[in-house]
Design an enzyme around this catalytic site. Structure first.
Site, PDB file in Angstrom:
ATOM      1  N   HIS A  83       0.839  -1.204   0.000  1.00 47.65           N
ATOM      2  CA  HIS A  83       0.000   0.000   0.000  1.00 47.65           C
ATOM      3  C   HIS A  83       0.874   1.255   0.000  1.00 47.65           C
ATOM      4  CE1 HIS A  83      -2.669   3.191   1.425  1.00 47.65           C
ATOM      5  NE2 HIS A  83      -1.924   3.316   2.512  1.00 47.65           N
ATOM      6  N   ASP A 112       7.093  23.300 -24.863  1.00 48.40           N
ATOM      7  CA  ASP A 112       6.998  21.912 -24.394  1.00 48.40           C
ATOM      8  C   ASP A 112       8.038  21.756 -23.288  1.00 48.40           C
ATOM      9  OD1 ASP A 112       6.732  19.111 -24.092  1.00 48.40           O
ATOM     10  OD2 ASP A 112       6.287  18.859 -26.213  1.00 48.40           O
ATOM     11  N   TRP A 148       7.103  -0.330   4.140  1.00 43.95           N
ATOM     12  CA  TRP A 148       7.723   0.306   2.972  1.00 43.95           C
ATOM     13  C   TRP A 148       9.143   0.764   3.274  1.00 43.95           C
ATOM     14  CZ3 TRP A 148       9.071   5.471   1.354  1.00 43.95           C
ATOM     15  CH2 TRP A 148       9.032   6.422   2.371  1.00 43.95           C
ATOM     16  N   SER A 175      12.756   6.789 -13.022  1.00 45.81           N
ATOM     17  CA  SER A 175      11.705   7.607 -13.623  1.00 45.81           C
ATOM     18  C   SER A 175      11.643   8.978 -12.966  1.00 45.81           C
ATOM     19  CB  SER A 175      10.365   6.880 -13.484  1.00 45.81           C
ATOM     20  OG  SER A 175       9.305   7.757 -13.733  1.00 45.81           O
ATOM     21  N   SER A 176      11.720   9.008 -11.635  1.00 50.35           N
ATOM     22  CA  SER A 176      11.664  10.291 -10.923  1.00 50.35           C
ATOM     23  C   SER A 176      12.857  11.165 -11.269  1.00 50.35           C
ATOM     24  CB  SER A 176      11.661  10.061  -9.409  1.00 50.35           C
ATOM     25  OG  SER A 176      10.508   9.384  -9.031  1.00 50.35           O
ATOM     26  N   HIS A 259      13.095  11.342   4.622  1.00 46.45           N
ATOM     27  CA  HIS A 259      12.490  12.586   5.077  1.00 46.45           C
ATOM     28  C   HIS A 259      12.348  13.609   3.951  1.00 46.45           C
ATOM     29  CE1 HIS A 259      10.598  15.227   7.851  1.00 46.45           C
ATOM     30  NE2 HIS A 259      11.170  16.161   7.107  1.00 46.45           N
ATOM     31  N   GLU A 261      11.919  12.958   1.024  1.00 49.30           N
ATOM     32  CA  GLU A 261      10.845  12.404   0.199  1.00 49.30           C
ATOM     33  C   GLU A 261       9.482  12.963   0.623  1.00 49.30           C
ATOM     34  OE1 GLU A 261      10.567  10.500  -2.431  1.00 49.30           O
ATOM     35  OE2 GLU A 261       8.397  10.175  -2.287  1.00 49.30           O
ATOM     36  N   TYR A 263       8.916  15.851   1.657  1.00 46.08           N
ATOM     37  CA  TYR A 263       8.802  17.205   1.099  1.00 46.08           C
ATOM     38  C   TYR A 263       8.735  17.179  -0.417  1.00 46.08           C
ATOM     39  CZ  TYR A 263       9.022  18.644   5.782  1.00 46.08           C
ATOM     40  OH  TYR A 263       8.688  18.790   7.102  1.00 46.08           O
ATOM     41  N   SER A 274      -0.992  27.210  -3.600  1.00 38.68           N
ATOM     42  CA  SER A 274      -0.639  28.617  -3.848  1.00 38.68           C
ATOM     43  C   SER A 274      -1.212  29.150  -5.153  1.00 38.68           C
ATOM     44  CB  SER A 274       0.887  28.787  -3.871  1.00 38.68           C
ATOM     45  OG  SER A 274       1.447  28.390  -2.649  1.00 38.68           O
ATOM     46  N   HIS A 308      15.213  11.994  13.142  1.00 43.03           N
ATOM     47  CA  HIS A 308      14.051  12.050  14.030  1.00 43.03           C
ATOM     48  C   HIS A 308      13.168  10.811  13.860  1.00 43.03           C
ATOM     49  CE1 HIS A 308      11.917  14.640  10.738  1.00 43.03           C
ATOM     50  NE2 HIS A 308      11.829  13.367  10.462  1.00 43.03           N
ATOM     51  N   HIS A 309      13.458  10.001  12.841  1.00 45.86           N
ATOM     52  CA  HIS A 309      12.730   8.740  12.683  1.00 45.86           C
ATOM     53  C   HIS A 309      13.332   7.639  13.543  1.00 45.86           C
ATOM     54  CE1 HIS A 309      10.269  10.099   9.266  1.00 45.86           C
ATOM     55  NE2 HIS A 309      11.301  10.863   9.008  1.00 45.86           N
ATOM     56  N   THR A 334       7.192  26.637   7.443  1.00 46.45           N
ATOM     57  CA  THR A 334       5.859  26.108   7.154  1.00 46.45           C
ATOM     58  C   THR A 334       4.791  27.063   7.657  1.00 46.45           C
ATOM     59  OG1 THR A 334       6.816  23.923   7.455  1.00 46.45           O
ATOM     60  CG2 THR A 334       4.430  24.032   7.288  1.00 46.45           C
ATOM     61  N   LYS A 337       4.190  29.887   5.375  1.00 42.62           N
ATOM     62  CA  LYS A 337       3.297  29.547   4.268  1.00 42.62           C
ATOM     63  C   LYS A 337       1.831  29.592   4.699  1.00 42.62           C
ATOM     64  CE  LYS A 337       6.200  26.943   1.197  1.00 42.62           C
ATOM     65  NZ  LYS A 337       5.611  27.478  -0.027  1.00 42.62           N
ATOM     66  N   ARG A 456       1.475  -0.068  15.547  1.00 45.58           N
ATOM     67  CA  ARG A 456       1.170  -0.084  14.122  1.00 45.58           C
ATOM     68  C   ARG A 456       1.639  -1.402  13.513  1.00 45.58           C
ATOM     69  NH1 ARG A 456       5.773   3.935  11.503  1.00 45.58           N
ATOM     70  NH2 ARG A 456       4.711   3.323   9.581  1.00 45.58           N
TER      71      ARG A 456
HETATM   72 CU   CU1 Z   1      10.985  12.821   8.801  1.00 50.95          CU
END
Ligand code: CU1
Length: 531
Positions: A83, A112, A148, A175-176, A259, A261, A263, A274, A308-309, A334, A337, A456
């Site tokens: 998932h 283009d 994941w 691809s990215s 991390h 990722e 963002y 925006s 922090h993970h 943040t 914003k 979890r």
């Molecule tokens: Cu993080």
């Protein structure tokens, strides 16, 4: 200036094909047109939303009540793993690359994307990578079942399917990277005269910064999973203590990718929000340049917060302090914003069409995810939250009413541009309210479950967690099935509906204040007038 208008002439859309316009399947297979490729990305993302969403519903069905009901624990773990991989790499990232393809050339006045053949390739890698990834579920022993994040040593217990999953992750990353290269080259080289960097629409800015983040961290993920591959199949011991390796090393490398990722997913969302809020506030975006610097600040900080993970791995106090402080610093740009979006609405003449509803919901609900993020940034508190449903609640608030709402809002906002038709506003609003109720019913109770200690990634739980799990599962099915309505609205809009005007929304301020004339906005049927 003629290049701008010619590039958007419908007859010119096949300019890269010297043998005349291709038809049918080959049109889509060989297309080098940024709009076609954008459409392919968006449709692929929509399909994957339902594939990944179906897996989430398997998880929520199993967790509806205590006791094992529908699936065995091994398959449950494969579902949570797949998932997340599908939603992150197969759904939300391709969706934003689709938006980038459609909107960036039009917003900066380019005919283009800069590298159209590369663009074709970066899309067509995706369906193959997605198929390989999904096929692991049908291999001997099933797909990887370690989440994941693919943490060793657990993930090294996977069967041979792990090799295919890693290959798929490599392809998705490739691809990215190709997409990011294209975005950077397009923005740096193909802006229309007068379109200086600080005049670019915010969506373009957020994508430029996102593309640099992608180039920085996707190769790091590739390195991490390659080391997993050699540990599992070629006898190395990067992450195996028995051979002198260290499983914590994997967490460092993974989260140095992981991390930023987050963002990579949320910055394009910020860009879409925006664009939407000024349009329906009938005012220019408040604090444009501070938005640009805040975006860049968030991107920089996102690269120095990864541990922090991993507060619970036994980190030195100095490390805990550094990662705690740097993480909390992200709240500042943040908040800039959120303040700017609110100030944009302040004293605007607001209307609440579907894209605006999704954008306002984004402000409130993404902020909930932001606040719980500050909570778990604090190391002593994180020891309580770690590996509980509180974490699941947090990142789903960031990703679902955050990133996914931004993508859906952006789709409603630009569908008239893409198709030349207005979507059904009444159905759009019903879709919004069902989604808003469903998403909160699903994820808000998970805060309570996590704070009460529910772990979890476990297919069963103690009976005191039963009530909120039932609520969460009901919400998930409501949210999931509501998205069928979105498909209906999109299909209906593609097939017909009220003709959209070239400008669509009635606000020149919000839509075109940054775009030099002649405005590159137009529809399929109405190329902009040539001046
Ligand atoms: Cu993080």
């Amino acid at each position: 200036m003629t290049t701008i208008t010619q590039g958007h002439d419908a007859a010119h859309d096949h300019a890269h094909d010297s043998h005349g316009p291709a038809r049918g399947l080959s049109r889509w297979l060989f297309t080098t047109n940024h709009k076609d490729i954008g459409t392919l990305y968006l449709l692929f993302a929509l399909v994957m939303l339902f594939v990944g969403g179906g897996m989430a519903l398997v998880v929520r069905a199993e967790l509806f009540q205590p006791g094992l009901q529908f699936v065995n624990p091994e398959f449950f773990n494969q579902m949570t793993t797949m998932h997340a991989l599908i939603m992150v790499f197969g759904m939300i990232m391709p969706a934003f690359v689709g938006f980038a393809n459609w909107m960036i050339p039009m917003m900066i006045g380019a005919p283009d994307m800069a590298l159209p053949r590369l663009n074709n390739w970066s899309f067509w890698i995706l369906p193959f990578a997605g198929t390989i990834l999904l096929s692991t579920l049908f291999m001997d022993g099933g797909g990887p079942a370690a989440g994941w994040t693919l943490y060793p040593p657990l993930v090294l217990q996977s069967g041979n399917s792990l090799a295919f999953a890693i290959f798929a992750v490599h392809l998705l990353g490739m691809s990215s990277i190709l997409g990011a290269i294209n975005v950077i080259v397009t923005i740096m080289n193909m802006r229309a005269p007068g379109m200086t960097l600080l005049k670019m629409p915010m969506f373009v800015w957020t994508w430029l910064i996102t593309a640099y983040l992608l180039l920085l961290v996707m190769p790091v993920l590739a390195g991490a999973v390659t080391m997993l591959l050699t540990d599992r199949f070629f006898g190395t011991s990067f992450f195996q203590a028995a051979g002198g390796g260290d499983p914590v090393l994997f967490q460092h490398i993974f989260w140095f990718f992981g991390h930023p990722e987050v963002y990579i997913i949320i910055l394009p969302s910020f860009g879409i929000i925006s664009q939407i809020i000024p349009a329906f506030s009938r005012k220019p975006l408040f604090g444009y340049s501070s938005m640009v610097y805040a975006t860049a600040g968030i991107a920089f900080l996102s690269c120095i917060v990864w541990a922090h993970h991993m507060f619970t791995v036994g980190m030195p106090l100095a490390g805990q302090m550094f990662f705690m402080m740097s993480t909390m610093l992200i709240a500042i740009p943040t908040a800039v914003k959120i303040f700017n979006w609110t100030a944009t609405m302040w004293r605007g003449s607001l209307t609440f069409e579907t894209p605006m509803l999704f954008a306002i919901a984004f402000l409130f609900l993404f902020s909930i995810g932001g606040f719980s993020g500050v909570m778990m940034a604090m190391a002593p508190l994180d020891f309580q939250y770690h590996d509980t449903y509180f974490i699941v609640a947090h990142f789903h608030y960031v990703l679902v009413p955050g990133a996914l709402f931004a993508a859906i809002g952006g789709a409603y906002f630009w569908l008239p541009k893409w198709t030349g038709h207005m979507y059904d506003e009444t159905l759009g609003k019903i879709h919004f309210w069902l989604s808003a109720v469903g998403v909160n019913l699903t994820f808000f109770p998970q805060h309570f479950l996590g704070l009460a200690g529910m772990p979890r990634r476990i297919p069963d739980y103690a009976t005191q967690f039963a009530d909120w799990n039932a609520v969460s599962s009901i919400g998930a099915f409501l949210f999931g099935f509501s998205q069928l309505m979105f498909v209906y609205v999109v299909v209906k809009c593609i097939r017909g509906g009220k003709q959209a005007t070239a400008q669509v929304w009635d606000n020149p301020e919000g839509l075109e204040w940054t775009v030099p004339s002649p405005a590159p906005y137009h529809t399929f049927d109405q190329p902009p007038p040539i001046k």
